[in-house]
Design an enzyme around this catalytic site. Sequence first.
Site, short mmCIF file in Angstrom:
data_model
loop_
_atom_site.label_atom_id
_atom_site.label_comp_id
_atom_site.label_asym_id
_atom_site.label_seq_id
_atom_site.Cartn_x
_atom_site.Cartn_y
_atom_site.Cartn_z
N GLU A 1 1.04 -12.14 4.01
CA GLU A 1 0.00 -11.55 4.85
C GLU A 1 0.35 -11.99 6.27
OE1 GLU A 1 -2.29 -9.52 3.92
OE2 GLU A 1 -2.77 -9.88 1.81
N HIS B 1 0.83 -1.20 0.00
CA HIS B 1 0.00 0.00 0.00
C HIS B 1 0.87 1.26 0.00
CE1 HIS B 1 -3.38 -2.68 0.24
NE2 HIS B 1 -2.74 -3.33 1.20
N HIS C 1 2.46 -7.55 3.68
CA HIS C 1 1.09 -7.07 3.89
C HIS C 1 0.56 -7.60 5.22
CE1 HIS C 1 -0.14 -5.47 -0.17
NE2 HIS C 1 1.03 -6.02 -0.44
N GLU D 1 -2.71 -0.37 7.69
CA GLU D 1 -1.84 -1.43 7.19
C GLU D 1 -0.54 -0.89 6.62
OE1 GLU D 1 -1.85 -5.02 3.83
OE2 GLU D 1 -3.67 -3.86 4.21
#
Length: 237
Positions: A202, A31, A122, A67
């Site tokens: 993740e 991001h 992430h 995040e």
Amino acid sequence: ASERPSRGGARLAPTASGPLVGRVIVVDPGHNGVAVPSILHRPVPPGGGATKACNTTGTEALDGTPEHALTWAVGVRLTGLLRAEGATVVLTRPDDAGVGPCVDERAAIANRAGADLVLSVHGDGADVAGARGFHVIVSDAMAGGPALERASRTAASALVAELGARTPLPRSTYLGGGTGIDARADIAGLNLLTGCPGVMLEMGNLRNAADWAYLGTDAGRAQVAAALAAAAGRVLG
């Protein structure tokens, strides 16, 4: 860094000699620090002839931590560890205050750099009761073909092993069927790689209290970064 969306990343030289000398590793903190809807919604090619958004804002942890801030914190730690082992590190974004790069550009950065490995970082945001744990995403539709897909699965397996050994995080309870690995065909940053394996971690479910109690700490973030660096050493060292 002033471009919107940013491009090119930041190339950082090794800080010491070690087993990763001569290797180029892309660290991709997921991001971006600033959300500009007109940029984020811009369609880009993720591979396979489709389009998707340039990027997303990502999820938030239970306490509101975005995040992008978590992935940046882990990415910075990981970058320091890899450089200390002799690697040249290419960060896809140079700070946590910019916009972008788009998801297709993140793969392009690795391709242009002649990278040996991509580590994308992430955190997930599953609003499902009891959903917790980490999983490692691999692409089953890589531009580099089946050999690169196999190499990426090898890297994913190494990362699953290191996370299991170095952190208290369990393998995902809701994706991957207990393997800790989830194959997808819609991740542009992995799909569009042509010359090196890549994985997307993740690191946990930021909406789960137990996962966030760990990932919200400096110690937890340091351990996740250490697991990523150790996996890189397994694959490349």
